[in-house]
Design a protein around this motif. Sequence first.
Motif: not given
Length: 426
Positions: A360-361, A268, A270, A304, A265-266, A300
């Motif tokens: 946010h991530r 990006g 997904v 990205e 997730v961090e 997200l």
Amino acid sequence: MPPSRYPAPSTWSRSLRGSASNANFLSVTGLGVKYTGPGQEDAQAASIRADHPVPADCGLYMYEVKIISSGKHGFIGVGYAAPDVALDRLPGWDGHSYGYHGDDGFAFTSNAGKGQNYGPTYKDGDVIGAVLNKAQRTISFTKNGMELGVAFSNVSEEVLYPIVGMRTPNEQILANFGSSEFISDLRGLQDDAAKQIQSQLQAVSVPTKGKAGSLMGELAFNYMLHEGLLDSAAAVARDVLGDVVQVTDQDRQQQQAQHSIQAAVEAGDVDEALRLTEAAAPGLLTTEPPLHISFQLKVLKFIELVRGKQDEAAMAYGRAELSKAAASLPDQEELQDALSLLAYDVPEASPCGNLLSPSHRAHLASSLTSAISVRQGRPAQSAIHRLLCHSVLLSEELTAIDSPAASLINMKDRLAEITNGPAPFQ
């Protein structure tokens, strides 16, 4: 201290200057009061109180009085009184009334003129501070900024007004209810009062034994296990808890899976995060409340694409996936924020540019791993985290019912001081 929910004293109340016979003995100009009566006997005394009582949610309150003139004899009294106290006598000469007198330095309360030796006398130019500590139920005074100690203990009245009384000609004072800087160190007095409460709290005995032995050891083990500090948790289990509890292979597998999901997730990624989540907690993202997290992950992915300057792909993905998935009002609002990024050449500089930030991530990753923990039968927060939350909520509830002690200690601020940063929860 947080601002009060109640009106605070700000001036003198002209409508409450004493009995009909004595009301005209005081000349009031703003915060200044002067005695203009004959001043020949005690029955000719006159007092005046503030327009409001000390706020109910104020743990420690102070006002100051400057002696402009001590007049003929300096029969001036400074203190506090309940609303039903007669105002044709000096403070402290009736029940529910407390006064520190300038002519002899005595402290009076409910003794018909029989005071107790307390502090120095005061005269022209002196500044007297009257301090009501509702948490400790005391009244104390200061003279020219110097603390004189407790004058009255076991002060039980719920409602008290600042009050000043005079008795001989030309006595004159000027009050300060906080509209200008105090001579006394109010912040220091508040800090000392808070330390007293903290000392009392620390003196309360708490259980040291838990189900597995040391209660603190169990809390430490639970916290480390929850945060993925498995080697440290294993050391606590071995050295403190005698291996009554252990870090299992399942704990390590779940931790590794969560670390991988968080990293995806961090970064990006997904699609990888969704694949790993389905493996760790099958069906999680198709149920409520994690369903909103599923939508956030799709957003997200859109973000990205915007970050990578793939605007056409982002718009196609938005039409195909996001517009159909935005079922709730929060989803629709989040979608509008994300779509607004397309209107800017530099999306990071837009009003919603925070959606492109690492924080946010990280927040989304934390929400996802927390939901996975709950699905796997573990609490969303550690035990010590829940205890801290309960402490803050209890403090806020006590403050809401005007607990004087709670108003002096803001638990969120205290936790921030202890951790050298923001409180570990919101």
